[in-house]
Design an enzyme around this catalytic site. Sequence first.
Site, PDB file in Angstrom:
ATOM      1  N   MET A  27      39.882  39.816  28.423  1.00  0.00           N
ATOM      2  CA  MET A  27      41.108  40.560  28.116  1.00  0.00           C
ATOM      3  C   MET A  27      42.322  39.800  28.652  1.00  0.00           C
ATOM      4  O   MET A  27      43.410  40.369  28.794  1.00  0.00           O
ATOM      5  CB  MET A  27      41.057  41.972  28.692  1.00  0.00           C
ATOM      6  CG  MET A  27      40.006  42.843  28.027  1.00  0.00           C
ATOM      7  SD  MET A  27      40.364  44.622  28.109  1.00  0.00           S
ATOM      8  CE  MET A  27      40.424  44.889  29.868  1.00  0.00           C
ATOM      9  N   GLY A  33      37.187  33.732  38.251  1.00  0.00           N
ATOM     10  CA  GLY A  33      35.957  34.318  37.720  1.00  0.00           C
ATOM     11  C   GLY A  33      35.763  33.962  36.258  1.00  0.00           C
ATOM     12  O   GLY A  33      34.680  33.528  35.845  1.00  0.00           O
ATOM     13  N   HIS A  34      36.812  34.133  35.460  1.00  0.00           N
ATOM     14  CA  HIS A  34      36.747  33.738  34.049  1.00  0.00           C
ATOM     15  C   HIS A  34      36.492  32.240  33.927  1.00  0.00           C
ATOM     16  O   HIS A  34      35.711  31.796  33.082  1.00  0.00           O
ATOM     17  CB  HIS A  34      38.060  34.073  33.328  1.00  0.00           C
ATOM     18  CG  HIS A  34      38.394  35.519  33.278  1.00  0.00           C
ATOM     19  ND1 HIS A  34      39.463  36.056  33.956  1.00  0.00           N
ATOM     20  CD2 HIS A  34      37.804  36.562  32.629  1.00  0.00           C
ATOM     21  CE1 HIS A  34      39.531  37.350  33.711  1.00  0.00           C
ATOM     22  NE2 HIS A  34      38.538  37.690  32.925  1.00  0.00           N
ATOM     23  N   GLY A 144      29.985  38.282  33.257  1.00  0.00           N
ATOM     24  CA  GLY A 144      29.814  38.337  34.703  1.00  0.00           C
ATOM     25  C   GLY A 144      28.949  39.507  35.134  1.00  0.00           C
ATOM     26  O   GLY A 144      28.968  40.580  34.522  1.00  0.00           O
ATOM     27  N   LYS A 146      29.420  41.220  37.716  1.00  0.00           N
ATOM     28  CA  LYS A 146      30.234  42.266  38.356  1.00  0.00           C
ATOM     29  C   LYS A 146      30.272  43.530  37.491  1.00  0.00           C
ATOM     30  O   LYS A 146      30.231  44.642  38.001  1.00  0.00           O
ATOM     31  CB  LYS A 146      31.661  41.774  38.626  1.00  0.00           C
ATOM     32  CG  LYS A 146      32.499  42.810  39.405  1.00  0.00           C
ATOM     33  CD  LYS A 146      33.826  42.236  39.854  1.00  0.00           C
ATOM     34  CE  LYS A 146      34.886  42.402  38.801  1.00  0.00           C
ATOM     35  NZ  LYS A 146      35.360  43.809  38.669  1.00  0.00           N
ATOM     36  N   SER A 183      41.191  41.041  37.441  1.00  0.00           N
ATOM     37  CA  SER A 183      42.589  40.984  36.996  1.00  0.00           C
ATOM     38  C   SER A 183      43.403  42.128  37.592  1.00  0.00           C
ATOM     39  O   SER A 183      44.620  42.032  37.735  1.00  0.00           O
ATOM     40  CB  SER A 183      42.656  41.034  35.465  1.00  0.00           C
ATOM     41  OG  SER A 183      41.969  39.932  34.903  1.00  0.00           O
ATOM     42  N   ARG A 184      42.737  43.216  37.966  1.00  0.00           N
ATOM     43  CA  ARG A 184      43.436  44.376  38.528  1.00  0.00           C
ATOM     44  C   ARG A 184      43.766  44.206  40.013  1.00  0.00           C
ATOM     45  O   ARG A 184      44.478  45.040  40.575  1.00  0.00           O
ATOM     46  CB  ARG A 184      42.606  45.643  38.316  1.00  0.00           C
ATOM     47  CG  ARG A 184      42.546  46.098  36.854  1.00  0.00           C
ATOM     48  CD  ARG A 184      41.791  47.407  36.712  1.00  0.00           C
ATOM     49  NE  ARG A 184      41.945  47.987  35.377  1.00  0.00           N
ATOM     50  CZ  ARG A 184      41.088  47.814  34.380  1.00  0.00           C
ATOM     51  NH1 ARG A 184      40.014  47.068  34.566  1.00  0.00           N
ATOM     52  NH2 ARG A 184      41.292  48.376  33.199  1.00  0.00           N
TER      53      ARG A 184
END
EC number: 6.3.2.1
Length: 272
Positions: A27, A33-34, A144, A146, A183-184
Site C-alpha cells: 500500500m 520491511g518492504h 511478511g 507480521k 507504515s503506521r
Amino acid sequence: MKILNSPKEAINYTKSLNGSIGFVPTMGALHEGHLSLIEKARKENDYVIVSIFVNPTQFLPGEDLDKYPRRLEADFEICKRAGVDAVFTPTPENMYSNDEVLIKAPKIKGYILEGFNRPGHFDGVLQVVNKLFNIIRPTRAYFGKKDAQQLYLIKQMVNNFFFDIEIVECETKREKDGLALSSRNIYLSEEERKRALSISKALKRAAKLSSKTKNIEEIEKEMLEILDVDELQYIAFVDRDFNHIDEIKPGNTIILLAAKVGSTRLIDNIWI
C-alpha cells in the site's frame, strides 16, 4: 523502471515478459520491511513487480484510509534503487466497478482475531489480492509474516482458486530496538513509541518461556505484566492453520497480539 497505471497496461506488460515474475503487493509508504521483500524477490526471479495501491475496501469506516501515508515519488525512488522492473499504481476507479463480483473471507477463520476486530477487512484484502494476482500473474508473491492471519488466508485463497503461484513467507523486519516495522509507526509520538516496544518485548518473553513451559495461561500472565499499551485487543495462541490451541506446540505455534498505543493500532506476532 516502468510505471504501470492501469490493469490493462500491467496485463500487457507482464504478457511481454519471458521469465519468472516476483510480485510484492504493497500500500506504499515503503520501509525496510518492504525492501526486504523486494530484495528477496530480486534474488529469486527474472523480473520484479511492486504494486502500490491504498485499497479502500479493506478499511473500515472511521479507520485511517484518508490519512494513510502516501508518498509515491519517494516510493518510486526506493523501488528504482532496489532494481524493481515495474511498479503498478492503479486507482480505485480502474480496479473496481459498481457491480463487483465479491470475494468473501472464510466464515470462521476470516472473522476471528483481525477479522473480528476489523469485520470485513479480509473480504477487502482477498478481493484486491485476487485481482492483483489475475493482473500480474506472478510466479511468486512475497508477504511478511507480521500479517500472519492475512498470509494464511491468502495461501488458502491460492489453493481454493487454483492459482499457480508460490506464496513466499518472509520474516518480520524490525527496528534495532525490536519494534516491528509498519507504515503506521509514523503516527506514534516519541512517548508512544517507547511504550510500543513493550509489544515485541512481551512476545520475545513468551517465546523464551515456551522453552520451559507449554502452559498458555502462565505465558499470557507474564506477557500482560510486560505490556504497556492503552487498549489490548487480543493475545491469541494458534497453530499454523489458525486453530486455537490449549498448549504450546513447538514448531506449530503462533502467538499474536493486537493493541492500541495512543490512537495507533499495532499488530505483531512470534512464530514458535
